[in-house]
Design a protein around this motif. Sequence first.
Motif, PDB file in Angstrom:
ATOM      1  N   GLY A   1      16.829   9.803   4.332  1.00  0.00           N
ATOM      2  CA  GLY A   1      16.437   8.910   5.419  1.00  0.00           C
ATOM      3  C   GLY A   1      14.944   8.882   5.647  1.00  0.00           C
ATOM      4  O   GLY A   1      14.480   8.557   6.746  1.00  0.00           O
ATOM      5  N   ILE A   2      14.166   9.208   4.619  1.00  0.00           N
ATOM      6  CA  ILE A   2      12.707   9.237   4.715  1.00  0.00           C
ATOM      7  C   ILE A   2      12.141   8.072   3.920  1.00  0.00           C
ATOM      8  O   ILE A   2      12.515   7.852   2.771  1.00  0.00           O
ATOM      9  N   GLN A   3      11.240   7.327   4.540  1.00  0.00           N
ATOM     10  CA  GLN A   3      10.586   6.225   3.854  1.00  0.00           C
ATOM     11  C   GLN A   3       9.325   6.739   3.163  1.00  0.00           C
ATOM     12  O   GLN A   3       8.424   7.235   3.815  1.00  0.00           O
ATOM     13  N   LEU A   4       9.292   6.627   1.856  1.00  0.00           N
ATOM     14  CA  LEU A   4       8.121   7.022   1.089  1.00  0.00           C
ATOM     15  C   LEU A   4       7.269   5.778   0.841  1.00  0.00           C
ATOM     16  O   LEU A   4       7.724   4.835   0.199  1.00  0.00           O
ATOM     17  N   MET A   5       6.049   5.767   1.380  1.00  0.00           N
ATOM     18  CA  MET A   5       5.162   4.610   1.274  1.00  0.00           C
ATOM     19  C   MET A   5       3.808   5.041   0.735  1.00  0.00           C
ATOM     20  O   MET A   5       2.850   5.224   1.485  1.00  0.00           O
ATOM     21  N   PRO A   6       3.708   5.238  -0.577  1.00  0.00           N
ATOM     22  CA  PRO A   6       2.455   5.703  -1.154  1.00  0.00           C
ATOM     23  C   PRO A   6       1.450   4.576  -1.355  1.00  0.00           C
ATOM     24  O   PRO A   6       1.815   3.400  -1.418  1.00  0.00           O
TER      25      PRO A   6
END
Length: 304
Positions: free
Chosen positions: A82-87
């Motif tokens: 449930g974690i949004q990874l936005m690199p």
Amino acid sequence: MSKTTSSASATFDTEDTGASPITTSPTPTIALFSRFIACGVWEAVYILDGLLENESVLQPDTVHADTHGQSEPVFGLAHLLGIQLMPRMRNWNEVTFYRPSPDASYEHVDALFSRVADWDLIEARWKDLMQVAISVQAGAVLPSMLLRKLGTQSRQNQLYRAFRELGRVVRTIFLLEHISTAELRRSIHAATTKIESYNAFSDWLSFGGDVIRSGDPVEQEKRVKYRDLVANAVMLRNVADLTDELAELKADGHDFTREQVARLSPYMTTHLKRFGQYVLDMDSQPPPLEPKSLDLVDEASPLR
């Protein structure tokens, strides 16, 4: 590291000092989690640990990172947690995009897609993926431990391939949103720029040099954590002083908007003395922090 609420995002960044301290920090930036890792290790393996080990009232659910803070398996595991990874990916145009099916085509961006997602593999291993995610969420295993183990096993390992395939799908969706949404690109750039400002601030505080000379892992970890502890203390003092100054101006009839106050930085250093003689009086207690309330307005009145 992107939040003043429970849905705050965390920002991660790394420093090149022979090895890598990773810091998790919400926005406005404070250091919540730091870890020292050996040089040559892919930082993305450790990027989720900070959020799951964080026990503060701030519980971020979004992670910003540079290019080295992402990989296909990390995207997959982050999605299941449930974690949004936005690199901030500088080489996004070199990344493979995956079609949902062989016959899927798109009028304007079809040239971006070169491969097809393997949904059968994801479906076949979905139960295993969920079991792993539940174990990580329960604290039975750290994400870094899992990702390291998967990374050292054969790339033909079915669980590794399933995480990688899911991550390919999630990363493709993220990249499509990234290239089509200017606001998303601006927010990612702002978040990663903020953590770079924090790193510069903490480097300034650790004026003895940015090279950790000790080869003892415990001493290395202590150096990173103590530095962040001092940085947090200085930022707290800076914010308290700024609040007092704004309160005095408010009492003189000046108004401030949230946008104006948001542009203030806790990374001020010109008023700090790094060198010289320090007198420590352990019996003297500093006054309690009692921040004054600032009633911010939608539109500020001109300064008189």
